[in-house]
Design an enzyme around this catalytic site. Structure first.
Site, PDB file in Angstrom:
ATOM      1  N   ILE A 182      -1.101 -38.009 -19.858  1.00  0.00           N
ATOM      2  CA  ILE A 182       0.019 -38.295 -20.764  1.00  0.00           C
ATOM      3  C   ILE A 182      -0.416 -38.004 -22.198  1.00  0.00           C
ATOM      4  O   ILE A 182      -1.466 -38.477 -22.640  1.00  0.00           O
ATOM      5  CB  ILE A 182       0.429 -39.770 -20.599  1.00  0.00           C
ATOM      6  CG1 ILE A 182       0.725 -40.006 -19.120  1.00  0.00           C
ATOM      7  CG2 ILE A 182       1.573 -40.127 -21.549  1.00  0.00           C
ATOM      8  CD1 ILE A 182       1.947 -40.700 -18.762  1.00  0.00           C
ATOM      9  N   HIS A 193       8.913 -30.088 -13.923  1.00  0.00           N
ATOM     10  CA  HIS A 193       8.773 -31.251 -13.038  1.00  0.00           C
ATOM     11  C   HIS A 193       9.395 -30.898 -11.685  1.00  0.00           C
ATOM     12  O   HIS A 193      10.496 -30.336 -11.643  1.00  0.00           O
ATOM     13  CB  HIS A 193       9.475 -32.461 -13.655  1.00  0.00           C
ATOM     14  CG  HIS A 193       9.317 -33.691 -12.824  1.00  0.00           C
ATOM     15  ND1 HIS A 193       8.155 -34.437 -12.831  1.00  0.00           N
ATOM     16  CD2 HIS A 193      10.149 -34.282 -11.936  1.00  0.00           C
ATOM     17  CE1 HIS A 193       8.293 -35.443 -11.987  1.00  0.00           C
ATOM     18  NE2 HIS A 193       9.485 -35.377 -11.424  1.00  0.00           N
TER      19      HIS A 193
HETATM   20  C1  GRF Z   1       3.904 -28.339 -10.209  1.00  0.00           C
HETATM   21  O1  GRF Z   1       4.527 -28.805  -9.046  1.00  0.00           O
HETATM   22  C2  GRF Z   1       4.629 -28.846 -11.419  1.00  0.00           C
HETATM   23  O2  GRF Z   1       5.996 -29.008 -11.226  1.00  0.00           O
HETATM   24  C3  GRF Z   1       3.987 -30.192 -11.647  1.00  0.00           C
HETATM   25  O3  GRF Z   1       2.634 -30.009 -11.311  1.00  0.00           O
HETATM   26  C4  GRF Z   1       2.513 -28.941 -10.386  1.00  0.00           C
HETATM   27  C5  GRF Z   1       1.548 -27.969 -10.966  1.00  0.00           C
HETATM   28  O4  GRF Z   1       1.211 -26.941 -10.070  1.00  0.00           O
HETATM   29  N1  GRF Z   1       4.188 -30.622 -12.999  1.00  0.00           N
HETATM   30  P1  GRF Z   1       0.426 -25.649 -10.603  1.00  0.00           P
HETATM   31  O5  GRF Z   1      -0.876 -26.124 -11.214  1.00  0.00           O
HETATM   32  O6  GRF Z   1       1.309 -24.983 -11.609  1.00  0.00           O
HETATM   33  O7  GRF Z   1       0.198 -24.818  -9.387  1.00  0.00           O
END
Ligand code: GRF
Length: 183
Positions: free
Chosen positions: A87, A104
């Site tokens: 955070i 997200h």
């Molecule tokens: C993704 O699912 C994103 O939505 C979330 O964390 C994950 C990251 O995956 N915030 P990556 O590292 O981009 O493969």
């Protein structure tokens, strides 16, 4: 004033969204990938794609102070969080207000926080998706910039559903970022 088309991507892990943001860049350029984890697999991928990296493991205040210097050095105008698992402090967010975006893996405001796919399945929902939003001081609560819907299929488990949503993330995030930097 920094150029909002000069983007830094913040990661903590594998960086598949980071890769999508770099490879599909249109109207913006990823000029820095930064991580609070020096062994984040995404860092190697960024270097392989020719993008400079900044990685530093420290307490949050020390990390953010060093990060701010790197962002200034690279004249960054927009920060894109992509699996950044810490955070950000209220002070950092205030300094960058309106210039930090995140992706997200749910249709916000549903399922803020972690473990979204398991919760979607437990709730028996038939549609989920992903959301690109502005970052403010409240977790996963900033203004929504773009969303994509993804169906929940019979027999899905969290892993299968996560993979389907991730594919949608890789399409949505570069598109939403292009629109964001040009508005
Ligand atoms: C993704 O699912 C994103 O939505 C979330 O964390 C994950 C990251 O995956 N915030 P990556 O590292 O981009 O493969």
């Amino acid at each position: 004033m920094a150029d909002r088309r000069r983007v830094a991507v913040l990661i903590s892990g594998r960086g598949s969204n980071m890769r999508a943001l770099i490879e599909a860049a249109d109207g913006y350029e990823v000029v820095l990938v930064a991580s609070n984890r020096i062994h984040a697999p995404g860092l190697d991928a960024a270097r392989g794609l020719g993008v400079p990296t900044f990685a530093f493991e420290a307490g949050r205040d020390a990390f953010e102070a060093a990060l701010q210097r790197a962002l200034d050095d690279h004249r960054i105008g927009t920060i894109a969080l992509a699996g950044y698992m810490r955070i950000l402090s209220p002070g950092f967010i205030a300094r960058w207000r309106g210039r930090i975006v995140n992706i997200h893996p749910s249709l916000l405001p549903r399922h803020k926080g972690l473990d979204t796919h398991r919760r979607v399945l437990a709730a028996g929902e038939t549609v989920t998706g992903c959301t690109v939003h502005l970052v403010n001081e409240d977790l996963d609560s900033g203004d929504v910039l773009a969303q994509a819907e993804v169906p929940v299929e019979p027999g899905d488990d969290a892993t299968r559903l996560a993979a389907r949503v991730l594919n949608a993330e890789h399409v949505l995030y570069p598109k939403a970022l292009s629109e964001f930097v040009s508005r």
